[in-house]
Design a protein around this motif. Structure first.
Motif, PDB file in Angstrom:
ATOM      1  N   MET A   1      10.693  39.544  -8.052  1.00 25.50           N
ATOM      2  CA  MET A   1      11.245  40.813  -6.927  1.00 25.50           C
ATOM      3  C   MET A   1      12.560  40.285  -6.726  1.00 25.50           C
ATOM      4  O   MET A   1      12.631  39.051  -6.908  1.00 25.50           O
ATOM      5  N   GLN A   5      15.409  42.806  -2.392  1.00 26.60           N
ATOM      6  CA  GLN A   5      14.116  43.501  -1.697  1.00 26.60           C
ATOM      7  C   GLN A   5      13.283  41.827  -1.129  1.00 26.60           C
ATOM      8  O   GLN A   5      12.356  42.290   0.260  1.00 26.60           O
ATOM      9  N   GLU A  19       9.935  48.851   6.244  1.00 23.29           N
ATOM     10  CA  GLU A  19      10.770  48.244   5.088  1.00 23.29           C
ATOM     11  C   GLU A  19      11.346  50.132   4.804  1.00 23.29           C
ATOM     12  O   GLU A  19      12.900  49.238   4.519  1.00 23.29           O
TER      13      GLU A  19
END
Length: 79
Positions: A1, A5, A19
């Protein structure tokens, strides 16, 4: 990730928003979910996510998603 992110996840979790709402146009108090209380929750979430302790001036200056990324580079977090 990626760090980006991770930061998106931190915003999403702390503010309890999707998100997809987290982008460079997200500004403090531009949505009802990002008020002064949730701002402190967000700071805590970011500090836990990146294992840092932010300075008070940085917490105050954290006025948008984009500004947050800029501030975090000071703590050697690369985006």
């Amino acid at each position: 990730m990626t760090n980006e992110q991770k930061l998106v996840n931190a915003f999403s979790n702390a503010l309890n928003i999707e998100e997809s709402l987290v982008n460079n146009n997200l500004i403090y108090q531009s949505i009802t979910e990002w008020d002064s209380i949730s701002h402190m929750i967000l700071v805590s979430e970011i500090e836990a996510t990146f294992d840092i302790s932010m300075e008070t001036d940085d917490v105050i200056d954290m006025s948008s998603f984009e500004k947050t990324k800029e501030i975090l580079t000071k703590y050697n977090i690369i985006f």
